[in-house]
Design an enzyme around this catalytic site. Structure first.
Site, PDB file in Angstrom:
ATOM      1  N   GLU A 140       0.865  -1.175   0.000  1.00  0.00           N
ATOM      2  CA  GLU A 140       0.000   0.000   0.000  1.00  0.00           C
ATOM      3  C   GLU A 140       0.900   1.222   0.000  1.00  0.00           C
ATOM      4  O   GLU A 140       1.449   1.597   1.034  1.00  0.00           O
ATOM      5  CB  GLU A 140      -0.911  -0.016   1.231  1.00  0.00           C
ATOM      6  CG  GLU A 140      -1.872  -1.192   1.282  1.00  0.00           C
ATOM      7  CD  GLU A 140      -2.900  -1.170   0.167  1.00  0.00           C
ATOM      8  OE1 GLU A 140      -3.169  -0.074  -0.374  1.00  0.00           O
ATOM      9  OE2 GLU A 140      -3.443  -2.234  -0.169  1.00  0.00           O
TER      10      GLU A 140
ATOM     11  N   CYS B 187      -1.605   9.518   2.206  1.00  0.00           N
ATOM     12  CA  CYS B 187      -1.217   8.966   0.901  1.00  0.00           C
ATOM     13  C   CYS B 187      -2.267   9.218  -0.165  1.00  0.00           C
ATOM     14  O   CYS B 187      -1.973   9.126  -1.357  1.00  0.00           O
ATOM     15  CB  CYS B 187      -0.927   7.474   1.030  1.00  0.00           C
ATOM     16  SG  CYS B 187      -2.308   6.533   1.720  1.00  0.00           S
TER      17      CYS B 187
END
Length: 473
Positions: free
Chosen positions: A210, A244
């Site tokens: 991720e 993110c």
């Protein structure tokens, strides 16, 4: 303290004993995690404020409640997910039970990140527990207070035979990766992800990565400018831009930019006051090193600061900052910003904006702001990204029913809700056969004949009108 190998051996022994397999054990551990969050909310909030000056509102929404919601969703659905999935058969397998059985992988390693230090450890752990695995957790050493708290609470609430926390920095992580795991789940930077992949390759260990990247926000066509400014500002400066999936840059026409900026200034003052440094709702940069990097980017940028720009190293504060006249060659466009700095680049057409995004690595999230459905549909259909959201930012990742993960350089694999359960499960194809239909089975035995081949192809071919089908042996 036990060494890494001793911890692994203990967990592997527990897994081999089958203790994690019953649904009752899995649900008990998930409910224990719920208790961990409910009993220790104050301590959790204090730790995250110490690490990131994270406002209570943001910490509750993005750390505690996201995990609680995922827990509730998983607990409610786990028994259904664990049921075998039966598949269709052909004439030759008509009497057989053919199904997909989901089985735990074994011992998994979950490496968290510092920006959401609780959520990015516990959310994947939910899937690992639900799927029946044992797990080693490696919280980020950068968020020290949260790391310490997790190391105290996990053994207190979850089975010490099946789940363990290992603390430390890069050297400890490097040593940990020398061990064989059955799956590695990593959240963090692309540079570290390459090291994870190299270490995993030694043992042929599957990984979920991720990562992040530069998430674009394309604003085009008719739009509710005031609402767009509020949603953009909130998504970008939530957690001081250290997300993110935060919009990394904006693409819009010069006309749209000039209309948007006054509303952005208005939204920022509405959110954080005339001096955001005094606001309790504005977070801080996690370390001096991260602060220095962001200030260096600002100094080297050739863009023009039109909002913000103020900073204070002592408190690791950087004001919400917006720049215009930013070129694609600018230093701000060479790497993920990961802070409260938002460059705005201008385009002349929708095609130019789409081409600009497609010429770069696929982002973890892509945002399209427009009142025109055709614009949103065009962007959705002509681009690729881990996730997509129109007319808002970040919120798509809060829904347990949607997979969250990257594509290409922004990551591989996904999780949240059932997707987490699937990530940590082996899908085992099973066929349970008896001794019936042997007259059909003899058709496949030597000596081979054209007649037997014709009959076998007829018995094993999927039939569909206008399609010859395929033969499955």
């Amino acid at each position: 303290m036990e060494g890494q190998k001793q911890v692994l051996e203990k967990l592997r022994g527990a897994f081999r004993s089958g203790v994690t397999l019953p649904v009752h054990f899995r649900l008990t551990q998930l409910e224990a995690m719920m208790s961990l969050l409910e009993d220790n909310e104050t301590q959790i909030l204090e730790a995250m404020h110490e690490d990131l000056a994270k406002p209570k509102f943001e910490a509750v929404l993005s750390e505690i409640d996201m995990v609680v919601n995922d827990l509730c969703y998983t607990i409610s659905n786990l028994q259904t997910w664990m049921q075998p999935t039966y598949v269709g058969t052909n004439l030759a397998t008509k009497l057989d039970d053919c199904f997909v059985r989901r089985e735990p992988l074994g011992i998994v390693l979950i490496i968290g990140a510092w920006n959401y230090p609780l959520q990015l450890i516990l959310s994947p752990l939910i899937g690992a527990i639900a799927a029946g695995n044992c797990a080693i957790l490696k919280p980020s050493e950068i968020s020290r207070a949260t790391e310490k708290l997790l190391a105290e609470l996990i053994p207190k609430y979850l089975s010490q035979e099946c789940y363990a926390v290992i603390c430390g920095g890069a050297e400890e992580t490097k040593k940990l990766l020398e061990n064989r795991f059955d799956h590695i789940f990593y959240t963090g930077s692309q540079s570290v992800a390459r090291c994870i992949l190299q270490a995993a390759a030694v043992h042929l260990t599957p990984v979920t990565l991720e990562l992040g990247g530069k998430c674009p926000c394309l604003i085009y066509g008719r739009i509710d400018m005031k609402s767009a400014a509020k949603r953009l500002v909130w998504a970008k400066f939530f957690n001081a831009g250290q997300s993110c999936v935060a919009p990394d840059y904006v693409l819009c026409t010069a006309e749209t930019r000039d209309m948007l900026l006054p509303f952005m200034k208005e939204a920022l003052e509405s959110f954080y006051g005339s001096d955001p440094q005094q606001s309790q709702d504005m977070g801080r940069i996690v370390t001096d090193r991260h602060w220095d990097r962001l200030i260096d980017l600002l100094k080297k940028s050739e863009g023009k600061i039109v909002i913000g720009g103020e900073s204070d190293k002592k408190t690791r504060y950087i004001a919400p900052t917006v720049l215009v006249d930013v070129k694609e060659s600018d230093v701000l466009m060479q790497e993920e910003i990961f802070g409260p700095i938002l460059p705005i680049l201008t385009i002349k057409s929708l095609d130019e904006g789409i081409n600009f995004m497609n010429e770069r690595e696929k982002p973890l999230a892509l945002y399209a702001f427009s009142d025109e459905s055709q614009v949103v549909t065009t962007v959705l259909e002509r681009t690729s990204s881990g996730g997509f959201c129109s007319n808002d930012g970040i919120v798509h990742m809060t829904l347990s029913g949607l997979p969250f993960g990257g594509v290409g350089a922004s990551g591989m694999g996904n999780y949240h809700g059932r997707w987490s359960f699937e990530t940590f499960s082996h899908k085992r194809g099973c066929m349970l056969r008896g001794w019936g239909l042997e007259r059909v089975n003899v058709l496949r035995y030597p000596p081979y004949t054209e007649s037997n081949l014709s009959w076998l192809r007829w018995a094993t071919t999927s039939k569909k009108k206008g399609w010859a089908g395929c033969s499955i042996m």
